[in-house]
Design an enzyme around this catalytic site. Sequence first.
Site, short mmCIF file in Angstrom:
data_model
loop_
_atom_site.label_atom_id
_atom_site.label_comp_id
_atom_site.label_asym_id
_atom_site.label_seq_id
_atom_site.Cartn_x
_atom_site.Cartn_y
_atom_site.Cartn_z
N GLY A 37 -22.89 -17.04 -14.19
CA GLY A 37 -23.21 -18.46 -14.43
C GLY A 37 -22.05 -19.18 -15.06
O GLY A 37 -20.91 -18.70 -15.02
N ASN A 38 -22.32 -20.33 -15.65
CA ASN A 38 -21.28 -21.05 -16.38
C ASN A 38 -21.92 -21.80 -17.55
O ASN A 38 -23.14 -21.75 -17.71
CB ASN A 38 -20.50 -21.99 -15.44
CG ASN A 38 -21.40 -22.98 -14.75
OD1 ASN A 38 -22.01 -23.82 -15.39
ND2 ASN A 38 -21.53 -22.86 -13.42
N TYR A 39 -21.12 -22.49 -18.32
CA TYR A 39 -21.61 -23.09 -19.58
C TYR A 39 -22.34 -24.42 -19.41
O TYR A 39 -22.76 -25.02 -20.38
CB TYR A 39 -20.45 -23.30 -20.55
CG TYR A 39 -19.82 -22.02 -21.06
CD1 TYR A 39 -20.58 -21.10 -21.78
CD2 TYR A 39 -18.48 -21.74 -20.82
CE1 TYR A 39 -20.01 -19.94 -22.26
CE2 TYR A 39 -17.91 -20.56 -21.29
CZ TYR A 39 -18.68 -19.67 -22.01
OH TYR A 39 -18.12 -18.52 -22.48
#
Length: 402
Positions: free
Chosen positions: A208-210
């Site tokens: 995923g990412n932030y």
Amino acid sequence: MLKGKKIVVGITGSIAAYKTPFLVRLLVKEGVDVRIIMTPCAKDFVTPLTLATLSQHPVIVDPFKADDGEWNNHVELGQWADAMIFAPVTANTLGKMAHGIADNFVGTAYLSAKCPVFIAPAMDLDMYAHPSTRNNIQTLRSFGNIIIEPQVGELASGLSGPGRLEEPEAILQIIKEHFSHFLDLDKKKVLITAGPTHEKIDPVRFIGNYSTGKMGFSLAIEAARRGASVTLVAGPSSLTAGHPGINRIDVESAQEMYEVCMREAPSAEIVIMAAAVSDYTCFHKSPVKLKKSSAPLVLELSATKDILSEIGKNKSRNQVIVGFALETDNEMENAGKKLISKNLDFIVLNSLNEKGAGFGLETNKISIIDHSGAVYHGELQNKGTVASEIIDFIVNNRTIQP
Ligand code: CTP
């Protein structure tokens, strides 16, 4: 601009209620037809007589009986109003509004509103900073209410910090600005993506990412507030978007987001792609949890489809397509390349090098580049204001067909 508008002013029990008669006076001077409603506690801070005199109408406090023995009809008031302004709003009333508690006339009128609602909180700094107050404000914002943040300064407690009710002149200005672009997206179909995507590794892990989705959700709320019919395609996010003009479709992976966007984009007049879509997904998704071993783990990744490029390829004549570029280096150059290669009308540049801008923060600072290479530079502002800035830019710089 406000002449002839019908506005309900709601007052709750805060010392800052002494400022509301000034607001009422300013509204009346603008030619507004003002009706005042108060909580019982507000009467301890400012008298109904003063407010009735300024507004030239009786003030409503009691939900059930007016002076002549009739029921005070909050539903009628909700239908009547072009706007409702609640100022000041205490922590107590904020909580009630966020949770649908209607144990006084102010609460019932708020729940009956069919118009833009402005909420101007005022309280002590610690109450304002408390997580429950922050959550209530976030919830109220997600319903499409316009929060007029309090100012920093000296408070009734003797402490100093954020919590002072915004000045009446500034509140009036915010209302005027709102009406200047109110419903400029009336009935337009707008597709917005938000949040990250999660690419499964196995049943318990993902890539995923932030991204939290704050920018995309703020855009959806702002577009809906201006009358658009919004489809919000959201990757995994804990945020809420309760405005009735928003149809939220939750997705998890880039492929799911692609499929929904391909279905929704052809009928959208404006597409804003604010999601942080993963560029890669796992080639093999394990159906069972991967067991650890001392050997290095190699994941084979394959590229995901570029949703925005695909929408850009199929762009129709009157469609406006806006992309986001998240950059850490050569920001302008990289964003400019994406604008061309993805066939966009505008690209919004988010730079991780800007202090106060980035994942999960309340604020952002953006630049917008158009096809001629012209660049608009925004200020560091909260994401709600940035959303309004982006939508203003789209509306003002592109003729959207009626
Ligand atoms: N985007 C998309 N589909 C993808 C990747 C990105 O629709 N698979 C969209 C994003 O939502 C954004 C724009 O393309 O509006 C640019 O995304 P960004 O991550 O900045 O750039 P990428 O095209 O992914 O390129 P790179 O990661 O190499 O910078």
